[in-house]
Design an enzyme around this catalytic site. Structure first.
Site, PDB file in Angstrom:
ATOM      1  N   GLY A 209       0.830  -1.212   0.000  1.00  0.00           N
ATOM      2  CA  GLY A 209       0.000   0.000   0.000  1.00  0.00           C
ATOM      3  C   GLY A 209       0.854   1.248   0.000  1.00  0.00           C
ATOM      4  N   ASN A 210       0.247   2.380   0.276  1.00  0.00           N
ATOM      5  CA  ASN A 210       1.010   3.626   0.418  1.00  0.00           C
ATOM      6  C   ASN A 210       0.344   4.509   1.465  1.00  0.00           C
ATOM      7  OD1 ASN A 210      -0.930   5.512  -0.934  1.00  0.00           O
ATOM      8  ND2 ASN A 210      -0.527   4.134  -2.659  1.00  0.00           N
ATOM      9  N   CYS A 211       0.967   5.657   1.726  1.00  0.00           N
ATOM     10  CA  CYS A 211       0.554   6.497   2.873  1.00  0.00           C
ATOM     11  C   CYS A 211      -0.611   7.431   2.580  1.00  0.00           C
ATOM     12  CB  CYS A 211       1.722   7.359   3.341  1.00  0.00           C
ATOM     13  SG  CYS A 211       3.131   6.408   3.804  1.00  0.00           S
TER      14      CYS A 211
END
Ligand code: CTP
Length: 402
Positions: A209-211
Site C-alpha cells: 500500500g502507500n501512505c
C-alpha cells in the site's frame, strides 16, 4: 442551500397570508435569516407579531415606525440586505403595482429597491388569475427577470375550485432551493473523484500500500458537491466518513477494482479527478493462504497495474480529465510530461519539497498546470481551500470547453 441566506418575505393582502407563518418557519428551519415586510391589508389576515416572533426580526409595513416619533424605516437598506426576496402571497393588485413600478406603499418601495432575485408567488381567485390583465402583468414581471412560483389548483377561499391557490409553503421552499442549486458553478455536472491509496494483496493478511490518507480527494468531493455537482467518490481503503450524504461513495481495494469502477462510469460523466494514489505495481500472484516465513530472503514478483488515467485519456470523448502528480524533483517538467502522456486537461502538482504538502496532513500546497503549460501557483492552504481552488479552475475550464 438556504443556510445563511438573507431572505426578505413580502406578504400582501390575501387570505393565503396565513401561510406566510409557515413559510417563515420553514425558511428559519433551513438556516435562513428572515425579515418580513407586509402591506397594511396583509395585517388584516395575519398579525405582524406572529411573523416577527417566528422570524426573530421586526416586521415593517409603513415608512415610519410610529406617527409620533416619525422614525424612518429604511426601505432601501432592507432591499439591499436581501439575497433573495419572496413575495408570497402576491395579490392581483400587488402584481399590477410591481409590473408598473407603483411605490405607493412600503412593501412596493422595498421591491423597487431590491437588487437581488425576486420570487413571486401569486394567490387569488381563479377568474382574477385568468384575467388578461393578470396574465399580462405576470408576463411583464417575468420579462424583468422576476421568477414566478405559479399558483396551484384546488379549493379557493371563494368556495370555487381552480387555479389560483398559493403554492404550498413546502413547494415554495423547494423552488427557492432548486433555484439556488441551479446557480451553483458546477450544477448539472457529473464528476467522479478518486481518493486514497489502493491495497495490492500479497496473501489474505498482507498487502502493498502507500501512505495516502484520502483527505485531498474527500475534500474535492465535498466541495464539488457543495458547488452543485453530482459526485461519485471512488475511495480506496481509508478511514474517512463520506463528507456529504448527496455524494455517492463506492469503496474499492485494489488498482484493478478502481479501474473497473471508474471505467464503468466514464461514458456518463463530465469530469474525472484522479486524486487517488493508485499503486503502480501489484503482485503477479496472490497466495490464497498466509505465506509462512522460511530461511533466507524472499522476493515478490510484481507486475504493472493498469494506468487508469492513461486509459481514460486514450478513450476520452468529451470529458475533462484531471490528474495529480506528487514529485520530489524536476517537478514541473515531470508534471507536464504526465499531462501529455495521459492526455489530461490539467494536473495538480504537489511537491514533496514543500512543507505542509502531500499525503497525511490537513494542508496542501499546489500548482495547477494546464494542457497549454500555463502554471498557477497557490499558497499553503487547508485541503478544503485547495479543493475550492481546484474546482474554481475546473469550472473555468468547463466554460471554455463548452
Ligand atoms: N494513476 C492512475 N493509475 C495508475 C497510477 C496512477 O490513474 N495506475 C494516476 C494517479 O491517480 C494520479 C496520476 O496518475 O492522478 C499520477 O501519475 P503517475 O505518472 O502514476 O505518477 P506517479 O504514481 O507519481 O508515478 P511516477 O512519478 O513514478 O511516474
Amino acid at each position: 442551500m438556504l443556510k445563511g441566506k438573507n431572505v426578505l418575505l413580502a406578504v400582501t393582502g390575501s387570505i393565503a397570508a396565513y401561510k406566510s407563518a409557515l413559510i417563515v418557519r420553514l425558511l428559519v428551519k433551513q438556516g435562513a435569516n428572515v425579515k418580513v415586510v407586509m402591506t397594511k391589508s396583509a395585517i388584516d389576515f395575519i398579525a405582524p407579531l406572529t411573523l416577527s416572533t417566528l422570524s426573530k426580526n421586526p416586521v415593517f409595513s409603513e415608512f415610519t415606525s410610529s406617527k409620533e416619533d416619525g422614525t424612518w424605516n429604511n426601505h432601501v437598506e432592507l432591499g439591499l440586505w436581501a439575497d433573495m426576496m419572496l413575495v408570497a402571497p402576491a395579490t392581483a393588485n400587488s402584481l399590477s403595482k410591481m409590473a408598473n413600478g407603483e411605490a405607493d406603499n412600503f412593501l412596493m418601495a422595498v421591491y423597487l429597491s431590491a437588487k437581488c432575485p425576486v420570487f413571486i408567488a401569486p394567490a387569488m381567485d381563479l377568474d382574477m388569475y385568468k384575467h388578461p390583465t393578470t396574465k399580462e402583468n405576470i408576463t411583464k414581471l417575468t420579462s424583468f427577470g422576476n421568477l414566478i412560483i405559479y399558483p396551484e389548483s384546488g379549493e379557493l377561499a371563494s368556495g370555487l375550485e381552480g387555479e389560483g391557490r398559493l403554492a404550498e409553503p413546502e413547494n415554495i421552499i423547494e423552488y427557492l432551493t432548486n433555484h439556488l442549486q441551479s446557480q451553483q458553478p458546477l450544477f448539472g455536472k457529473k464528476i467522479v473523484v478518486s481518493a486514497g491509496p489502493t491495497h495490492e494483496a500479497i496473501d489474505p493478511v498482507r498487502f502493498i500500500g502507500n501512505c495516502s490518507s484520502g483527505k485531498m480527494g474527500f475534500a474535492i468531493a465535498q466541495k464539488a458537491s457543495e458547488m452543485g455537482a453530482t459526485v461519485t467518490l471512488v475511495a480506496g481503503p481509508v478511514s474517512l466518513s463520506t463528507p456529504n450524504p448527496s455524494i455517492q461513495r463506492v469503496d474499492v481495494v485494489s488498482a484493478e477494482d478502481m479501474f473497473q469502477e471508474i471505467t464503468s462510469l466514464y461514458s456518463e460523466v463530465d469530469v474525472v479527478i484522479m486524486a487517488a494514489a493508485v499503486a503502480d505495481y501489484t503482485p503477479v500472484t496472490i497466495s490464497d493462504k498466509k505465506i509462512k516465513k522460511k530461511e533466507g530472503d524472499m522476493s515478490i514478483e510484481l507486475k504493472r497495474t493498469k494506468d487508469i488515467l492513461a486509459y481514460l485519456g486514450e478513450n476520452k470523448t468529451n470529458q475533462i480529465l484531471v490528474g495529480f502528480a506528487l514529485e520530489t524533483d524536476n517537478e514541473e517538467e515531470n508534471a507536464k510530461g504526465k499531462i501529455k502522456r495521459k492526455n489530461l486537461d490539467f494536473i495538480i502538482l504537489n511537491s514533496l519539497q514543500d512543507k505542509g504538502a502531500g499525503f497525511a496532513g490537513d494542508t496542501n500546497k499546489i500548482s495547477i498546470i494546464d494542457k497549454n503549460n500555463k502554471i498557477s501557483k497557490f499558497e499553503l492552504k487547508s485541503k478544503l481551500e485547495v479543493a475550492e481552488d481546484i474546482l474554481t479552475h475546473l469550472s473555468k475550464a468547463l466554460t471554455i470547453h463548452e
